[in-house]
Enzyme design. Structure first.
Site, short mmCIF file in Angstrom:
data_model
loop_
_atom_site.label_atom_id
_atom_site.label_comp_id
_atom_site.label_asym_id
_atom_site.label_seq_id
_atom_site.Cartn_x
_atom_site.Cartn_y
_atom_site.Cartn_z
N GLU A 199 -32.24 33.46 13.87
CA GLU A 199 -31.67 32.45 14.80
C GLU A 199 -31.48 31.71 13.41
OE1 GLU A 199 -35.15 30.53 16.10
OE2 GLU A 199 -34.77 32.40 16.16
N GLU A 257 -29.92 35.03 20.13
CA GLU A 257 -29.41 34.46 18.24
C GLU A 257 -28.48 33.42 18.77
OE1 GLU A 257 -32.27 34.81 16.97
OE2 GLU A 257 -32.37 37.01 18.24
#
Length: 885
Positions: A270, A304
């Site tokens: 992420e 994410e």
């Protein structure tokens, strides 16, 4: 690699950092045989750390230090100390800057941590502690900084240069190279840093936020994959809208980017504004990706993206708090997937996975709390306990507070801690403060390992018209603790009368009857709830929606389970009743096999599944789930001592009996759904997923009959299907059949057609690796010689080695120990190449206590051989040493 015993790190030893980094300025000069990294760190003494100027200890591994400067002074070797893991400096003032230049070698970085090359592309993976392999830094999540990054590379080879944040400048150089500078306006820890350089193509779109801002969306891939991005882009836009509507969270940068990378240890990462994905988690098209892959892409893209708030804007103080971001974000992505598809089926799939795999983790040598007390290598704690069980813990908070109360708590959490690195306690405190509740006892879910057991007994008093449920909770010993205090266990229940109707629930002491489904909060070791106004003895529906991650025990008989399958209004519990019925039948057959008796199937299971199969009002995805028998891994997990052969024999016997006795119903369902598939274009939506799911499970049963019309139908589906879901299922059915000639032709045809698509070839490997037919190990060894396989690629290892050791139990657990030797050899080899992947492949060997004495000895011997094999990484050392403790 390390030969000395690695050091244990403890949560109790946490201390705030001595120094903070306000600004980080990075310049990367990328070359084919090395990379130069120039870093300027604008630093200050941390006022929370006390007075004085202690040494500044920067983390660094595998770095060649070229120069170091403290403010304006270039330091000589006498001015600093350096070892394999740290650079130590001696600041003279509370505010100062550190400039370093280092040389690194991403082109030889097979561990895929820090900066490395995937094919011809430069990329990074810095979570958890990869940034220290890029430059000297305070590589810990509670040190947050504003990053400015300049990347310089050969323009012809690397026309695309990306990093976190927003682009602020770019241009050519005179030597055929070019540069790009990115600025991230948000404070972040180093683990969220990202860099990508390559010859990439891009799919572009945009998203209008709820406040009217326009965000550019880009997905970067290698040119051959440009036609496989639209599903991920659609998923991203859905995720952004859902997070605004459900959590009130708006994206904060001008651009959001995803890059697909072939060589990646995890699913995705992420990094702020620049998410780096394993290609398997972003590329999806009907012809090359199954329905499950489409759903996985949608879920991971969402996961994410949701991290932008639950992980980036609010991050972890230390790595013991990993579930703060991961458990919460898994909960968020599960809610998203439930809204996009079938809520009940999503819950069924999540719980089946949890019970099979996370419960096994809880019962094994690597058992740990959602917030562990200690670790040697943090990479080993990216576990199902931290993620999936952590999500269940957040889900219980949601159940206890209700949707409105939970939203109030999450709003306060984001408002209170935006831009901070915090703890699980901070998350719970926000939930408490927003709702005026006390979760002190509830927090034991974060600190106590193991799967609680909840034994339930009933009592009915006809004269008083009262019905009592008594709950007794306990939790087995785990390596960290023997004594366990009572948890807070939310148990959602309903009561059914003899007609299957729901009864309004009124507890003793309450003024009036209320809803027909409610949550009981079990907080004591033994606790009784008394319901009043119950005209006749009811049948309880317990733990609806799997309201807590526990092992529930209630003495249902098979007729009662059949009744719940037909009448329970809770879809999850209807499925679960079927699973319990199947388990009871399978365990009876396992006993028959162990005693040398002829196997006799309880006809009630056939009757129950015939009813399900004929119910055309039921969601087809639910029918498919209810037709799916408990897997061999789950039957192993619930066994005191797992008898591999008996489990496999019993389950295969039931499958064949169902195939014969339900043939007509299965054939009708298959033909009807296949007819629709042949006349309907592929759509990656729930109704279509459901149709194909039932069609394909029906085919897997039908082939067990060996009838020629089924073989013909399978070949037709394999040869003419317009999507990978149907084609791959047909291939798997053939691979597991006795039709050797057809099997060989199908495998060869599939490989020839998809030889240039690595992700599809991974599926080809997995289908063969997972086949329980005799000779499994020999097939896997032969496939390792295939030109599409390389041990350096994590996806290939998972597809072939992981599928064999983790799914093909009858072959992996061969009585001669050959499967164990094979896996140990691979772990030893991988330990030198990619320690993270090596340690994750070890899981099947760590569960040696589940098996008979002979297998235990063989598995322990292989663990001992790994431990004595030489230079072990911390990753592998920790798993092996804990497994043998």
């Amino acid at each position: 690699m390390r030969t000395e015993q690695p050091k244990m790190i403890y949560l109790k030893d946490y201390q705030v950092p001595d120094y903070l980094i306000d600004e980080t300025h990075l310049t990367f000069e990328l070359f084919e045989d090395h990379t130069l990294v120039h870093a300027q760190l604008v630093m200050r003494r941390n006022p929370a750390a006390g007075a004085g100027l202690p040494p500044l200890v920067l983390d660094g591994q595998l770095l060649e230090l070229l120069s170091v400067q403290l403010d304006d002074r270039v330091l000589s070797g006498n001015d600093y100390q350096i070892d394999a893991s740290h650079l130590t400096l001696h600041p003279a003032s509370e505010r100062f800057s550190v400039d370093t230049s280092v040389k690194i070698h991403p082109e030889t970085n097979t561990a895929l941590e820090g900066l490395y090359k995937s094919g011809t592309m430069f990329c990074t993976q810095c979570e958890a502690e990869g940034f220290r392999k890029i430059t000297y830094y305070l590589d810990r999540p509670d040190v947050m900084s504003k990053f400015t990054t300049t990347v310089i590379a050969e323009q012809h080879r690397y026309p695309v240069l990306l990093s976190n944040g927003n682009p602020v400048g770019n241009g050519p150089q005179d030597d055929g190279r070019h540069w790009a500078t990115w600025e991230d306006p948000f404070m972040k820890p180093a683990y969220l840093f990202a860099l990508v350089a390559g010859d990439l193509w891009c799919v572009e779109d945009s998203f209008a936020t709820m406040s009217g801002r326009n965000v550019a969306l880009r997905i970067y891939v290698e040119p051959e994959n440009i036609d496989k991005c639209q599903h991920a882009m659609n998923s991203l836009k859905k995720s952004m809208r859902w997070d605004e509507e459900v959590y009130g969270r708006e994206y904060d940068l001008d651009i959001f980017m995803i890059v697909a990378v072939n060589d990646f240890n995890m699913g995705a990462m992420e990094n702020k504004g620049l998410n780096i994905f394993n290609s398997s988690a972003v590329l999806a098209r009907a012809e090359t990706a199954t329905d499950a892959a489409h759903q996985r892409v949608e879920a991971i893209v969402a996961h994410e993206y949701f991290h932008n708030w639950s992980g980036n804007r609010v991050t972890c103080r230390d790595w013991f708090q990993l579930s703060l971001k991961e458990g919460f974000t898994v909960f968020r992505d599960a809610g998203f997937s439930a809204d996009m598809n079938s809520r009940t089926v999503k819950r069924i799939q999540d719980v089946a996975y949890l019970r099979t795999h996370q419960f096994a983790e809880d019962a094994g040598p690597m058992a740990h709390a959602v917030r562990p007390d200690s670790f040697i290598e943090i990479s080993n704690f990216y576990t199902l306990t931290v993620y999936e069980k952590g999500s269940e813990v957040v889900g219980m908070i949601h159940t206890l507070l209700g949707a409105e109360g939970f939203r109030k708590g999450s709003d306060l959490y984001f408002q209170r801690h935006d831009g901070q690195a915090v703890t699980c306690d901070d998350f719970v405190k926000a939930m408490e403060d927003a709702n005026g509740v006390d979760f002190t006892q509830f927090k034991r879910w974060y600190s106590q390992a193991g799967t609680p057991r909840l034994a339930v007994s009933e009592s009915y008093d006809a004269s008083a018209k009262t019905y009592s449920l008594t709950f007794r909770q306990s939790c087995p010993q785990t390596p960290d603790k023997q004594e366990k205090l009572p948890f807070v266990i939310p148990v959602e229940i309903g009561l059914l009368d003899a007609r299957g109707a729901e009864i309004a629930l009124q507890l003793a002491g309450e003024a009036a009857a209320g809803a027909t489904s409610r949550v009981l909060s079990v907080t004591e070791a033994e606790q009784t709830f008394i319901f009043v106004g119950i005209a006749a003895k009811p049948l309880p529906s317990l733990l609806r929606g799997f309201s807590a991650p526990v092992k529930l025990g209630f003495p249902y008989d098979r007729d009662q389970l059949m009744f719940l399958m037909q009448h329970d209004s809770d879809g999850f519990n209807r499925w679960d009743a079927g699973q319990q019925l199947s388990v009871q039948v399978l365990q009876e057959l396992i006993g028959q096999h162990q005693q040398g008796q002829a196997l006799v199937l309880d006809p009630r299971l056939v009757t129950a599944l015939r009813s399900v199969l004929g119910n055309e009002q039921l969601d087809q995805a639910m029918v498919a789930e209810m037709l799916s028998l408990p897997g061999e891994a789950y039957l192993t997990e619930i066994s005191e001592v797992a008898d591999v052969e008996a489990i496999h024999t019993a389950r295969e016997f039931v499958r064949r009996q169902l195939a014969e006795q339900l043939f007509d119903g299965l054939w009708q369902r298959y033909q009807a759904n296949r007819a629709v598939s042949k006349t309907t274009a592929y759509v990656a939506e729930n109704e279509h997923f459901a149709r194909r799911a039932l069609q394909n499970i029906a085919l897997s049963y039908l082939m067990l009959s060996g009838r020629p019309e089924v073989l013909a139908a399978t070949l037709e589906q394999f040869e003419t299907a317009d999507n990978m879901t149907e084609r791959l299922t047909a291939l798997a059915v053939l691979v597991n059949s006795p039709f050797e000639a057809e099997k060989a032709l199908a495998l060869a045809s599939f490989a020839e057609h998809f030889k240039d698509n690595p992700l599809v070839m991974d599926q080809w490997f997995s289908v063969q690796a997972g086949s329980p037919l005799p000779g499994g190990l020999q097939r896997v060894k032969a496939l390792m010689e295939h030109p599409a396989f390389t041990i350096r690629n994590p996806n290939k290892v998972r597809a072939l080695i992981g599928a064999f050791a983790g799914q093909n139990l009858i072959n992996f657990h061969a009585a001669d120990g050959s499967g164990y030797r094979f896996l140990a050899d691979l772990v030893i080899q991988l330990n030198a190449l990619n320690p993270q992947i090596a340690s994750r492949q070890l899981a099947p060997l760590t569960r040696w206590r589940k098996y008979d004495g002979a297998r235990q000895a063989l598995m322990k011997a292989e663990l001992e051989r790994i431990r004595g094999s030489g230079e072990l990484s911390a990753d592998v050392y920790e798993v092996v040493s804990k497994s043998l403790a």
